[in-house]
Design an enzyme around this catalytic site. Structure first.
Site, PDB file in Angstrom:
ATOM      1  CB  SER A 126       6.817   1.067  -3.749  1.00 50.65           C
ATOM      2  OG  SER A 126       6.723   0.591  -2.556  1.00 50.65           O
ATOM      3  CE1 TYR A 150       0.919   0.106  -3.903  1.00 49.76           C
ATOM      4  CE2 TYR A 150       2.628  -0.867  -2.752  1.00 49.76           C
ATOM      5  CZ  TYR A 150       1.896   0.368  -3.291  1.00 49.76           C
ATOM      6  OH  TYR A 150       2.918   1.583  -3.391  1.00 49.76           O
ATOM      7  CE  LYS A 154       2.429   1.768  -6.903  1.00 53.28           C
ATOM      8  NZ  LYS A 154       2.189   3.174  -7.413  1.00 53.28           N
TER       9      LYS A 154
HETATM   10  P1  NAD Z   1      -2.800   8.337  -1.353  1.00 58.19           P
HETATM   11  O1  NAD Z   1      -3.788   7.227  -1.405  1.00 58.19           O
HETATM   12  O2  NAD Z   1      -2.835   9.459  -0.310  1.00 58.19           O
HETATM   13  O3  NAD Z   1      -2.774   9.093  -2.802  1.00 58.19           O
HETATM   14  C1  NAD Z   1      -3.171   8.622  -4.245  1.00 58.19           C
HETATM   15  C2  NAD Z   1      -4.177   9.436  -4.748  1.00 58.19           C
HETATM   16  O4  NAD Z   1      -4.664   8.912  -5.893  1.00 58.19           O
HETATM   17  C3  NAD Z   1      -5.569   9.540  -3.976  1.00 58.19           C
HETATM   18  O5  NAD Z   1      -5.920  10.978  -3.536  1.00 58.19           O
HETATM   19  C4  NAD Z   1      -6.508   8.782  -4.605  1.00 58.19           C
HETATM   20  O6  NAD Z   1      -7.843   9.436  -4.501  1.00 58.19           O
HETATM   21  C5  NAD Z   1      -6.025   9.181  -5.938  1.00 58.19           C
HETATM   22  N1  NAD Z   1      -6.456   7.976  -6.940  1.00 58.19           N
HETATM   23  C6  NAD Z   1      -6.311   6.582  -6.814  1.00 58.19           C
HETATM   24  N2  NAD Z   1      -6.876   5.864  -7.684  1.00 58.19           N
HETATM   25  C7  NAD Z   1      -7.045   6.965  -8.931  1.00 58.19           C
HETATM   26  C8  NAD Z   1      -7.641   6.664  -9.931  1.00 58.19           C
HETATM   27  N3  NAD Z   1      -8.017   5.552 -10.608  1.00 58.19           N
HETATM   28  N4  NAD Z   1      -7.821   7.998 -10.767  1.00 58.19           N
HETATM   29  C9  NAD Z   1      -7.600   9.049 -10.131  1.00 58.19           C
HETATM   30  N5  NAD Z   1      -7.121   8.956  -8.932  1.00 58.19           N
HETATM   31  C10 NAD Z   1      -6.896   8.075  -8.208  1.00 58.19           C
HETATM   32  O7  NAD Z   1      -1.256   7.592  -1.608  1.00 58.19           O
HETATM   33  P2  NAD Z   1       0.188   8.208  -1.342  1.00 58.19           P
HETATM   34  O8  NAD Z   1       0.757   7.750   0.059  1.00 58.19           O
HETATM   35  O9  NAD Z   1       0.120   9.865  -1.465  1.00 58.19           O
HETATM   36  O10 NAD Z   1       0.915   7.463  -2.542  1.00 58.19           O
HETATM   37  C11 NAD Z   1       1.106   8.061  -3.908  1.00 58.19           C
HETATM   38  C12 NAD Z   1       1.682   7.232  -4.740  1.00 58.19           C
HETATM   39  O11 NAD Z   1       2.971   6.486  -4.092  1.00 58.19           O
HETATM   40  C13 NAD Z   1       0.899   5.735  -4.821  1.00 58.19           C
HETATM   41  O12 NAD Z   1       0.911   5.348  -6.474  1.00 58.19           O
HETATM   42  C14 NAD Z   1       1.435   4.620  -4.088  1.00 58.19           C
HETATM   43  O13 NAD Z   1       1.189   3.470  -4.295  1.00 58.19           O
HETATM   44  C15 NAD Z   1       2.979   5.320  -4.220  1.00 58.19           C
HETATM   45  N6  NAD Z   1       3.789   4.938  -2.987  1.00 58.19           N
HETATM   46  C16 NAD Z   1       3.178   5.320  -1.610  1.00 58.19           C
HETATM   47  C17 NAD Z   1       3.997   5.113  -0.565  1.00 58.19           C
HETATM   48  C18 NAD Z   1       3.390   5.213   0.699  1.00 58.19           C
HETATM   49  O14 NAD Z   1       4.032   4.636   1.691  1.00 58.19           O
HETATM   50  N7  NAD Z   1       2.660   6.240   1.097  1.00 58.19           N
HETATM   51  C19 NAD Z   1       5.249   4.334  -0.725  1.00 58.19           C
HETATM   52  C20 NAD Z   1       5.803   4.039  -2.052  1.00 58.19           C
HETATM   53  C21 NAD Z   1       4.864   4.274  -3.175  1.00 58.19           C
HETATM   54  C1  UD1 Z   2       4.372  -1.017   4.139  1.00 59.19           C
HETATM   55  C2  UD1 Z   2       3.792  -1.943   2.790  1.00 59.19           C
HETATM   56  C3  UD1 Z   2       5.065  -1.649   1.646  1.00 59.19           C
HETATM   57  C4  UD1 Z   2       4.697  -0.254   1.159  1.00 59.19           C
HETATM   58  C5  UD1 Z   2       5.410   0.605   2.531  1.00 59.19           C
HETATM   59  C6  UD1 Z   2       5.328   2.050   2.257  1.00 59.19           C
HETATM   60  C7  UD1 Z   2       3.037  -3.820   4.141  1.00 59.19           C
HETATM   61  C8  UD1 Z   2       3.206  -5.385   4.176  1.00 59.19           C
HETATM   62  N1  UD1 Z   2       4.035  -3.440   3.180  1.00 59.19           N
HETATM   63  O1  UD1 Z   2       5.874  -1.375   4.296  1.00 59.19           O
HETATM   64  O2  UD1 Z   2       4.138  -2.339   0.392  1.00 59.19           O
HETATM   65  O3  UD1 Z   2       5.573  -0.023   0.105  1.00 59.19           O
HETATM   66  O4  UD1 Z   2       4.561   0.351   3.508  1.00 59.19           O
HETATM   67  O5  UD1 Z   2       4.189   2.823   2.535  1.00 59.19           O
HETATM   68  O6  UD1 Z   2       2.025  -3.304   4.309  1.00 59.19           O
HETATM   69  N2  UD1 Z   2       5.137  -2.113  12.353  1.00 59.19           N
HETATM   70  C9  UD1 Z   2       4.489  -2.440  13.620  1.00 59.19           C
HETATM   71  N3  UD1 Z   2       3.202  -2.327  14.057  1.00 59.19           N
HETATM   72  C10 UD1 Z   2       2.232  -1.612  13.497  1.00 59.19           C
HETATM   73  C11 UD1 Z   2       2.733  -1.222  11.892  1.00 59.19           C
HETATM   74  C12 UD1 Z   2       3.898  -1.492  11.435  1.00 59.19           C
HETATM   75  O7  UD1 Z   2       5.407  -3.273  14.466  1.00 59.19           O
HETATM   76  O8  UD1 Z   2       1.192  -1.410  13.783  1.00 59.19           O
HETATM   77  C13 UD1 Z   2       6.107  -2.434  11.850  1.00 59.19           C
HETATM   78  C14 UD1 Z   2       6.226  -3.324  10.646  1.00 59.19           C
HETATM   79  O9  UD1 Z   2       6.324  -4.526  11.174  1.00 59.19           O
HETATM   80  C15 UD1 Z   2       7.821  -2.809   9.886  1.00 59.19           C
HETATM   81  C16 UD1 Z   2       7.581  -1.313  10.282  1.00 59.19           C
HETATM   82  O10 UD1 Z   2       6.669  -1.038  11.323  1.00 59.19           O
HETATM   83  O11 UD1 Z   2       8.678  -3.380  10.463  1.00 59.19           O
HETATM   84  C17 UD1 Z   2       7.047  -0.583   8.926  1.00 59.19           C
HETATM   85  O12 UD1 Z   2       5.731  -0.921   8.827  1.00 59.19           O
HETATM   86  P1  UD1 Z   2       4.892  -0.127   7.678  1.00 59.19           P
HETATM   87  O13 UD1 Z   2       4.683   1.342   8.021  1.00 59.19           O
HETATM   88  O14 UD1 Z   2       3.757  -0.908   7.608  1.00 59.19           O
HETATM   89  O15 UD1 Z   2       5.734  -0.126   6.373  1.00 59.19           O
HETATM   90  P2  UD1 Z   2       6.502  -1.373   5.724  1.00 59.19           P
HETATM   91  O16 UD1 Z   2       6.185  -2.683   6.292  1.00 59.19           O
HETATM   92  O17 UD1 Z   2       7.788  -0.995   5.486  1.00 59.19           O
END
Ligand code: NAD
Ligand code: UD1
Length: 359
Positions: A126, A150, A154
């Site tokens: 991330s 979190y 990572k």
């Molecule tokens: P998500 O929660 O929708 O998907 C993660 C999946 O992993 C889920 O289906 C959950 O059931 C499964 N899971 C969790 N722990 C597990 C375990 N111990 N064994 C087997 N399955 C397990 O999340 P996502 O948004 O699809 O994110 C996927 C990956 O990307 C994650 O590792 C997350 O940290 C990373 N990531 C997500 C974002 C975001 O904003 N969505 C941003 C940066 C990184």
């Molecule tokens: C969040 C996570 C980050 C993760 C990323 C991608 C936090 C503190 N950080 O980042 O670890 O990698 O998501 O999934 O949760 N905002 C509002 N109102 C809301 C929600 C968000 O104003 O109700 C604003 C936030 O202040 C920010 C922007 O929207 O400026 C994006 O927020 P968000 O979607 O939560 O993502 P990140 O904060 O970038």
């Protein structure tokens, strides 16, 4: 024969979209997920969209015995490892749960891979590992730091991957650092389905639009940005999914070259991918207000909002350089903020209660 990929966390938001992209690109997939943050319905919908059943195993990445069975039953080319917990706030109150799931789980997976001599991995990291960046856009050489469990989990996995790459040159480890994934599949059949009130911006906006939430609270409007609200690099989840296909194609190309060179030991020096971090973002920042306004314009839905104090731990601006992904993987994000808003709305309006709805 099709290359088969183990997709951990493949029932989740990014994983489900990536399964479709992998299938379309000709890869075989086996999904391994404990459904802790997803549902069988997501798997059913992916099956429907690709027109065939999905090979799905309900299991935990910390369950070494089950993983071994899966690795014995299939011949995998590699693993795309999405499985993990991702809620920053929850990680602060339950750090052990996050370290156990995200770090111990990954170690167990890596041990089983090592045992089976499967050493090709794409890991979901991330942009959070960059902390509060000094220079924008953020490139992959920027210093890393995190302030919450979190993010630390990572970062810990990134360090582990770096160490194993040094210990054994047969590992090929691509670490994809996502910026802010939003949007949904254009069919409106799969998308992001938060359990509770969303923490992230886009699902919050779409739940206001559908009438489930009253109004958006915008956290801070005194940041040194274009309009005082936070700026982020929003990326469409289907672009992100294509980024995984590009990363996998790159891995394949590199491992084919390695094989070729080890067959002809004197010809070319064998070179592994090692640990390769790559940003997946658009390279552009969009402010919270810009996103809200684009969503209203594209969907015709007025989004009620109020300004409140900054959220603890938030940074003003975060957007990444997308150059490395373009140069190495030949990939760049194609979809606009307007596309992200339209597709989010299609998913939200077709599935107001997410995967729980009977539709
Ligand atoms: P998500 O929660 O929708 O998907 C993660 C999946 O992993 C889920 O289906 C959950 O059931 C499964 N899971 C969790 N722990 C597990 C375990 N111990 N064994 C087997 N399955 C397990 O999340 P996502 O948004 O699809 O994110 C996927 C990956 O990307 C994650 O590792 C997350 O940290 C990373 N990531 C997500 C974002 C975001 O904003 N969505 C941003 C940066 C990184
Ligand atoms: C969040 C996570 C980050 C993760 C990323 C991608 C936090 C503190 N950080 O980042 O670890 O990698 O998501 O999934 O949760 N905002 C509002 N109102 C809301 C929600 C968000 O104003 O109700 C604003 C936030 O202040 C920010 C922007 O929207 O400026 C994006 O927020 P968000 O979607 O939560 O993502 P990140 O904060 O970038």
């Amino acid at each position: 024969m099709k290359n088969k990929i183990l997709v951990t966390g493949g029932a989740g938001y990014i994983g489900s979209h990536t399964c479709i992209a992998l299938h379309e690109a000709g890869y075989g997939i086996v999904v391994y997920d404990n459904l802790s943050n997803s549902s069988r319905e997501a798997i059913n919908r992916v099956s429907m969209l690709i027109g065939q059943p999905i090979d799905f195993i309900e299991g935990d990445i910390r369950d070494a015995e089950l993983l071994k069975k899966v690795f014995n039953a299939h011949h995998f080319y590699g693993v795309i490892h999405f499985a993990g917990l991702k809620a920053v706030g929850e990680s602060v109150s339950k750090p052990l749960m996050y370290y156990n799931n995200n770090v111990n789980g990954t170690i167990t997976l890596l041990e089983v891979m090592d045992e089976h001599n499967i050493k090709n991995l794409i890991f979901s990291s991330s942009a959070t590992v960059y902390g509060d960046p000094e220079i924008l856009p953020i490139d992959e050489k920027s210093p890393r730091s995190c302030t919450n469990p979190y993010g630390q989990s990572k970062l810990a996995v990134e360090y582990i991957l770096e160490d194993i790459a040094v210990s054994d040159e047969n590992w090929n480890l691509i670490c994809l650092r996502y910026f802010n994934p939003v949007g949904a599949h254009p069919s409106g059949r799969i998308g992001e389905d938060p359990n509770d009130i969303p923490n992230n911006l886009m699902p919050y906006i779409s739940q206001v639009a559908v009438g489930k939430l009253e109004k958006l609270s915008i956290f801070g409007h005194d940041y040194p940005t274009v309009d005082g609200t936070g700026v982020r690099d929003f990326i469409h989840v289907t672009d992100l999914a294509q980024g995984h296909v590009a990363a996998l194609n790159y891995l394949k190309q590199q491992t084919d070259l390695q094989k070729f060179s080890s067959d002809r030991t004197n010809a070319i020096q064998k070179k592994s991918v090692g640990f390769l971090p790559i940003n997946l973002g658009t390279g552009k920042g969009t402010s919270v207000l810009e996103l809200v306004n684009t969503f209203s314009k594209e969907t015709g839905k007025k989004i009620a909002y109020q300004f409140i104090d900054r959220r603890a731990g938030d940074i003003a601006s975060c957007y990444g350089s997308a150059d490395k992904a373009k140069t190495l993987l030949g990939w760049h994000a194609e979809l606009s903020i307007a596309d992200m808003c339209r597709d989010t709305w299609r998913w939200q309006s077709m599935n107001p209660d997410g995967y729980n709805a009977k539709n």
